[in-house]
Design a protein around this motif. Structure first.
Motif, PDB file in Angstrom:
ATOM      1  N   PHE A 101     -12.158  27.539 -17.929  1.00  0.00           N
ATOM      2  CA  PHE A 101     -12.776  26.588 -17.603  1.00  0.00           C
ATOM      3  C   PHE A 101     -12.807  25.537 -16.627  1.00  0.00           C
ATOM      4  CE2 PHE A 101     -12.737  21.342 -18.572  1.00  0.00           C
ATOM      5  CZ  PHE A 101     -13.523  21.570 -19.181  1.00  0.00           C
ATOM      6  N   ASP A 102     -12.028  25.375 -15.893  1.00  0.00           N
ATOM      7  CA  ASP A 102     -12.303  24.533 -14.191  1.00  0.00           C
ATOM      8  C   ASP A 102     -13.808  25.495 -13.929  1.00  0.00           C
ATOM      9  OD1 ASP A 102     -10.786  23.572 -14.915  1.00  0.00           O
ATOM     10  OD2 ASP A 102      -8.758  24.861 -13.685  1.00  0.00           O
ATOM     11  N   VAL A 103     -13.832  26.341 -13.819  1.00  0.00           N
ATOM     12  CA  VAL A 103     -14.764  27.436 -13.686  1.00  0.00           C
ATOM     13  C   VAL A 103     -15.724  27.228 -13.967  1.00  0.00           C
ATOM     14  CG1 VAL A 103     -13.537  28.590 -11.615  1.00  0.00           C
ATOM     15  CG2 VAL A 103     -13.802  29.418 -14.068  1.00  0.00           C
ATOM     16  N   GLY A 104     -15.627  26.907 -15.287  1.00  0.00           N
ATOM     17  CA  GLY A 104     -16.855  26.777 -16.236  1.00  0.00           C
ATOM     18  C   GLY A 104     -17.600  28.939 -17.653  1.00  0.00           C
ATOM     19  N   LEU A 105     -16.655  29.354 -17.768  1.00  0.00           N
ATOM     20  CA  LEU A 105     -16.140  30.464 -18.401  1.00  0.00           C
ATOM     21  C   LEU A 105     -15.878  29.858 -19.570  1.00  0.00           C
ATOM     22  CD1 LEU A 105     -14.963  32.948 -15.975  1.00  0.00           C
ATOM     23  CD2 LEU A 105     -16.765  32.565 -15.947  1.00  0.00           C
ATOM     24  N   ILE A 106     -15.601  28.870 -20.230  1.00  0.00           N
ATOM     25  CA  ILE A 106     -15.157  29.255 -21.704  1.00  0.00           C
ATOM     26  C   ILE A 106     -15.142  27.396 -21.788  1.00  0.00           C
ATOM     27  CG2 ILE A 106     -13.669  30.675 -21.721  1.00  0.00           C
ATOM     28  CD1 ILE A 106     -11.384  28.366 -21.590  1.00  0.00           C
ATOM     29  N   ASN A 107     -15.720  26.591 -22.850  1.00  0.00           N
ATOM     30  CA  ASN A 107     -15.747  25.352 -23.069  1.00  0.00           C
ATOM     31  C   ASN A 107     -14.664  24.411 -23.756  1.00  0.00           C
ATOM     32  OD1 ASN A 107     -15.329  26.055 -25.869  1.00  0.00           O
ATOM     33  ND2 ASN A 107     -17.518  26.360 -26.197  1.00  0.00           N
ATOM     34  N   SER A 108     -14.406  23.765 -24.053  1.00  0.00           N
ATOM     35  CA  SER A 108     -13.585  22.350 -24.145  1.00  0.00           C
ATOM     36  C   SER A 108     -12.825  23.385 -25.390  1.00  0.00           C
ATOM     37  CB  SER A 108     -14.342  20.986 -23.951  1.00  0.00           C
ATOM     38  OG  SER A 108     -14.672  20.802 -24.805  1.00  0.00           O
ATOM     39  N   LEU A 109     -13.226  23.419 -25.531  1.00  0.00           N
ATOM     40  CA  LEU A 109     -13.436  23.979 -27.539  1.00  0.00           C
ATOM     41  C   LEU A 109     -12.191  24.841 -27.397  1.00  0.00           C
ATOM     42  CD1 LEU A 109     -12.306  23.007 -30.581  1.00  0.00           C
ATOM     43  CD2 LEU A 109     -15.376  24.591 -30.936  1.00  0.00           C
ATOM     44  N   ASP A 110     -12.356  26.111 -26.671  1.00  0.00           N
ATOM     45  CA  ASP A 110     -11.515  27.301 -26.535  1.00  0.00           C
ATOM     46  C   ASP A 110     -10.261  26.954 -25.933  1.00  0.00           C
ATOM     47  OD1 ASP A 110     -13.370  28.919 -27.957  1.00  0.00           O
ATOM     48  OD2 ASP A 110     -14.809  29.283 -25.751  1.00  0.00           O
ATOM     49  N   LEU A 111     -10.910  25.452 -24.493  1.00  0.00           N
ATOM     50  CA  LEU A 111      -9.349  25.452 -24.017  1.00  0.00           C
ATOM     51  C   LEU A 111      -8.788  24.889 -24.519  1.00  0.00           C
ATOM     52  CD1 LEU A 111      -7.970  25.280 -21.095  1.00  0.00           C
ATOM     53  CD2 LEU A 111      -9.402  23.336 -20.586  1.00  0.00           C
ATOM     54  N   ASN A 112      -8.882  23.631 -25.106  1.00  0.00           N
ATOM     55  CA  ASN A 112      -8.383  23.159 -26.729  1.00  0.00           C
ATOM     56  C   ASN A 112      -7.511  23.830 -27.938  1.00  0.00           C
ATOM     57  OD1 ASN A 112      -8.657  20.847 -25.503  1.00  0.00           O
ATOM     58  ND2 ASN A 112      -9.959  19.686 -26.556  1.00  0.00           N
ATOM     59  N   ILE A 113      -7.944  24.512 -28.049  1.00  0.00           N
ATOM     60  CA  ILE A 113      -7.184  26.004 -29.030  1.00  0.00           C
ATOM     61  C   ILE A 113      -6.249  26.360 -28.027  1.00  0.00           C
ATOM     62  CG2 ILE A 113      -7.833  28.021 -30.158  1.00  0.00           C
ATOM     63  CD1 ILE A 113     -10.417  27.070 -30.718  1.00  0.00           C
ATOM     64  N   ALA A 114      -6.922  27.167 -26.723  1.00  0.00           N
ATOM     65  CA  ALA A 114      -5.277  27.672 -26.412  1.00  0.00           C
ATOM     66  C   ALA A 114      -4.300  26.704 -26.097  1.00  0.00           C
ATOM     67  CB  ALA A 114      -5.812  28.064 -24.713  1.00  0.00           C
ATOM     68  N   LYS A 115      -4.570  25.925 -26.047  1.00  0.00           N
ATOM     69  CA  LYS A 115      -3.574  24.459 -25.880  1.00  0.00           C
ATOM     70  C   LYS A 115      -2.855  24.223 -27.659  1.00  0.00           C
ATOM     71  CE  LYS A 115      -2.767  20.337 -24.262  1.00  0.00           C
ATOM     72  NZ  LYS A 115      -2.112  19.686 -24.574  1.00  0.00           N
ATOM     73  N   THR A 116      -3.720  23.877 -28.217  1.00  0.00           N
ATOM     74  CA  THR A 116      -3.195  23.922 -29.501  1.00  0.00           C
ATOM     75  C   THR A 116      -1.451  24.948 -29.240  1.00  0.00           C
ATOM     76  OG1 THR A 116      -5.010  22.691 -30.293  1.00  0.00           O
ATOM     77  CG2 THR A 116      -3.330  23.984 -31.940  1.00  0.00           C
ATOM     78  N   ASN A 117      -2.501  26.271 -29.519  1.00  0.00           N
ATOM     79  CA  ASN A 117      -1.685  27.463 -30.234  1.00  0.00           C
ATOM     80  C   ASN A 117      -0.277  27.307 -29.102  1.00  0.00           C
ATOM     81  OD1 ASN A 117      -3.126  28.316 -31.676  1.00  0.00           O
ATOM     82  ND2 ASN A 117      -4.598  29.567 -30.615  1.00  0.00           N
ATOM     83  N   TYR A 118      -0.825  27.395 -27.784  1.00  0.00           N
ATOM     84  CA  TYR A 118       0.624  27.460 -26.826  1.00  0.00           C
ATOM     85  C   TYR A 118       1.657  26.056 -27.430  1.00  0.00           C
ATOM     86  CZ  TYR A 118       2.684  24.952 -22.747  1.00  0.00           C
ATOM     87  OH  TYR A 118       4.075  24.223 -21.728  1.00  0.00           O
ATOM     88  N   SER A 119       0.781  24.983 -28.128  1.00  0.00           N
ATOM     89  CA  SER A 119       2.191  23.765 -27.752  1.00  0.00           C
ATOM     90  C   SER A 119       2.943  24.085 -29.387  1.00  0.00           C
ATOM     91  CB  SER A 119       1.157  22.705 -28.279  1.00  0.00           C
ATOM     92  OG  SER A 119       1.814  21.259 -28.905  1.00  0.00           O
ATOM     93  N   LYS A 120       2.359  25.074 -30.030  1.00  0.00           N
ATOM     94  CA  LYS A 120       2.877  25.215 -31.367  1.00  0.00           C
ATOM     95  C   LYS A 120       4.002  26.135 -31.159  1.00  0.00           C
ATOM     96  CE  LYS A 120       1.865  27.472 -35.945  1.00  0.00           C
ATOM     97  NZ  LYS A 120       0.367  28.075 -36.428  1.00  0.00           N
ATOM     98  N   ALA A 121       3.085  26.803 -30.259  1.00  0.00           N
ATOM     99  CA  ALA A 121       4.643  28.199 -30.576  1.00  0.00           C
ATOM    100  C   ALA A 121       5.725  27.463 -29.204  1.00  0.00           C
ATOM    101  CB  ALA A 121       3.630  29.139 -29.286  1.00  0.00           C
ATOM    102  N   GLU A 122       5.409  26.793 -28.316  1.00  0.00           N
ATOM    103  CA  GLU A 122       6.221  25.543 -27.765  1.00  0.00           C
ATOM    104  C   GLU A 122       6.937  24.822 -29.170  1.00  0.00           C
ATOM    105  OE1 GLU A 122       7.045  22.862 -23.304  1.00  0.00           O
ATOM    106  OE2 GLU A 122       5.795  22.348 -24.995  1.00  0.00           O
ATOM    107  N   SER A 123       7.059  24.632 -30.336  1.00  0.00           N
ATOM    108  CA  SER A 123       7.787  23.943 -30.860  1.00  0.00           C
ATOM    109  C   SER A 123       8.204  24.935 -32.033  1.00  0.00           C
ATOM    110  CB  SER A 123       6.965  23.380 -32.152  1.00  0.00           C
ATOM    111  OG  SER A 123       7.119  22.501 -32.371  1.00  0.00           O
ATOM    112  N   GLU A 124       7.480  25.923 -32.213  1.00  0.00           N
ATOM    113  CA  GLU A 124       8.590  27.518 -32.792  1.00  0.00           C
ATOM    114  C   GLU A 124       9.043  27.661 -32.483  1.00  0.00           C
ATOM    115  OE1 GLU A 124       5.209  29.898 -33.887  1.00  0.00           O
ATOM    116  OE2 GLU A 124       4.430  28.631 -35.597  1.00  0.00           O
TER     117      GLU A 124
END
Length: 454
Positions: A406-429
């Motif tokens: 995302f920092d280099v402009g290869l993905i948009n904010s939606l893809d980044l937030n999806i990755a963050k949500t998946n990471y957060s969910k996995a951490e909780s699980e």
């Protein structure tokens, strides 16, 4: 002078309470405190105390009974004079007093069997207290782990919110200069709001877990309370143990309080049958009585040789010796017919005994089933924890990689937030899987009679 002293003592007392209220408890301290103050345990002890009194009374029932009696009779009009045993129309005043003893020599062994019955009932209630203690200890472990999970979850979500807020600040600057679109900026803003919601929910769950733990310890909800976390590595390592359901069941069968309670209740019911059968036998009783009386209407001549001379009332001692009576009685009561009450009492006692025996079998079957399920749950929890850890590590790296893209402009904010949500969910699980595995291992320790420590 007294007022300053009172204020000083009160301030010391409040300071002590404040310091004590802010103490942090280890799991062992929580369990120990709960065993001393939990209200369910206290209620079970009250029931045990009543059984102790009943057992003591059944032992005293084997001894003779001794009673004293005293009564005053005031007769008006025509009545029998207790002194002369003649009818008269005079007012008479008499004081009767005495003592009697009664002892059941044989009564179908009912009292002996009642003694044994109350003994088994007492043993059942004593074991029930131990069962409640173990149940409370296990519940304390559960709430302690839930509190630990809640604290860790709140900490993780707080860090995630902080990261999201930092990303939102950066996104705001980028949106202002046109590096990212307004839609991308709104995605970051939405992520911050979502993280705040998750954090609020986790804080509420932590508060509930803490309140439940306080209730088990019989602490006031307003009291400040904290826990001392054990080492995660040691806690997880101690939870990974290989158990076989048959072994756990055979060990639990020897020590489990629920099984012992059912066994003692069966023994008590068996003795109740013997008590009921005792009514078919004759009863032999021995009694002894002694008594005398004093009459205000009893007069004797001063000179026995002159019956018509002045009279006088004999003293209490003299009348006691004059009217003293004693008796010893031996009675045999042979039951012949009492409306089939004895037979029906035996029938009901036998039915109750069969019911308690069935309850004992059901308790063992339920224990077997519960242990088999608990062992299977622990094995599944261990596998789930291992999988959750792998998933968490993988999605964490995926999120870090997405952040770089995302920092280099290869993905948009939606893809980044999806990755963050998946990471957060996995951490909780992964967090849930860890504490679920630890608690399920403590359940096995509970059935094996091991100390519930972390």
């Amino acid at each position: 002078m007294k007022k300053p002293i009172i204020l000083f003592v009160a301030s010391i007392f409040l300071l002590f309470n404040k310091v004590y209220a802010q103490d942090k408890f280890t799991l062992e301290q929580c369990v120990s405190y709960a065993l001393e103050h939990n209200l369910n345990i206290k209620q079970a002890k009250y029931t045990q105390a009543i059984s102790e009194v009943n057992y003591s009374q059944s032992k005293l029932n084997l001894a003779p009974t001794v009673n004293a009696n005293i009564s005053q009779y005031n007769n008006f009009g025509r009545s029998v004079n207790q002194v002369t045993y003649a009818y008269s129309n005079n007012t008479t005043n008499n004081l009767n007093y005495g003592a009697g003893a009664n002892w059941e020599i044989f009564g179908g062994l009912q009292r002996l069997n009642q003694l044994k019955q109350t003994k088994f009932t007492l043993m059942a209630d004593q074991t029930y207290v131990e069962k409640i203690k173990q149940d409370v200890s296990l519940n304390v472990v559960n709430q302690f782990l839930l509190t630990m999970f809640g604290e860790e979850q709140v900490n993780n979500l707080t860090n995630q919110l902080k990261v999201s807020q930092e990303q939102l600040a950066i996104a705001k600057k980028k949106a202002d200069v046109g590096t990212i679109t307004e839609a991308d900026y709104l995605q970051f803003k939405a992520q911050v709001a979502n993280d705040e919601t998750n954090l609020t929910s986790a804080q509420n769950q932590l508060e509930i877990a803490s309140l439940e733990l306080k209730q088990l310890l019989n602490l006031e909800p307003q009291q400040t309370f904290g826990i001392i976390r054990p080492s995660d590595a040691a806690m997880v390592e101690a939870s990974k143990s290989a158990y076989e359901a048959v072994y756990v069941y055979n060990e639990a069968l020897k020590i489990n309080p629920s099984i012992k309670v059912a066994e003692y209740q069966s023994l008590a019911s068996e003795r109740a049958v013997s008590v009921a059968k005792g009514a078919f036998y004759p009863s032999l009783n021995l009694s002894a009585n002694v008594g005398s009386y004093y009459s205000w209407n009893y007069y004797l001549p001063v000179d026995p040789a002159n019956p018509n001379g002045p009279d006088y009332r004999p003293t209490f001692k003299d009348q006691y010796n004059t009217f003293l009576g004693k008796s010893i009685n031996l009675s045999l009561n042979i039951p012949i017919f009492n409306g089939l009450q004895s037979r029906n009492s035996v029938k009901k006692a036998k039915i109750s005994y069969e019911n308690t025996k069935a309850s004992e079998v059901l308790a063992k079957n339920q224990l077997n089933k519960t242990i088999a399920q608990s062992v299977a749950d622990l094995k599944a929890a261990e596998k789930k924890y291992a999988s959750a850890q792998i998933s968490f590590e993988s999605l964490k790296k995926a999120y870090e990689f997405s952040q770089k893209r995302f920092d280099v402009g290869l993905i948009n904010s939606l893809d980044l937030n999806i990755a963050k949500t998946n990471y957060s969910k996995a951490e909780s699980e992964a967090l849930q899987a860890k504490y679920d595995m630890v608690f399920k291992s403590k359940v096995i320790d509970y059935y094996l009679g091991k100390p519930l420590t972390l």
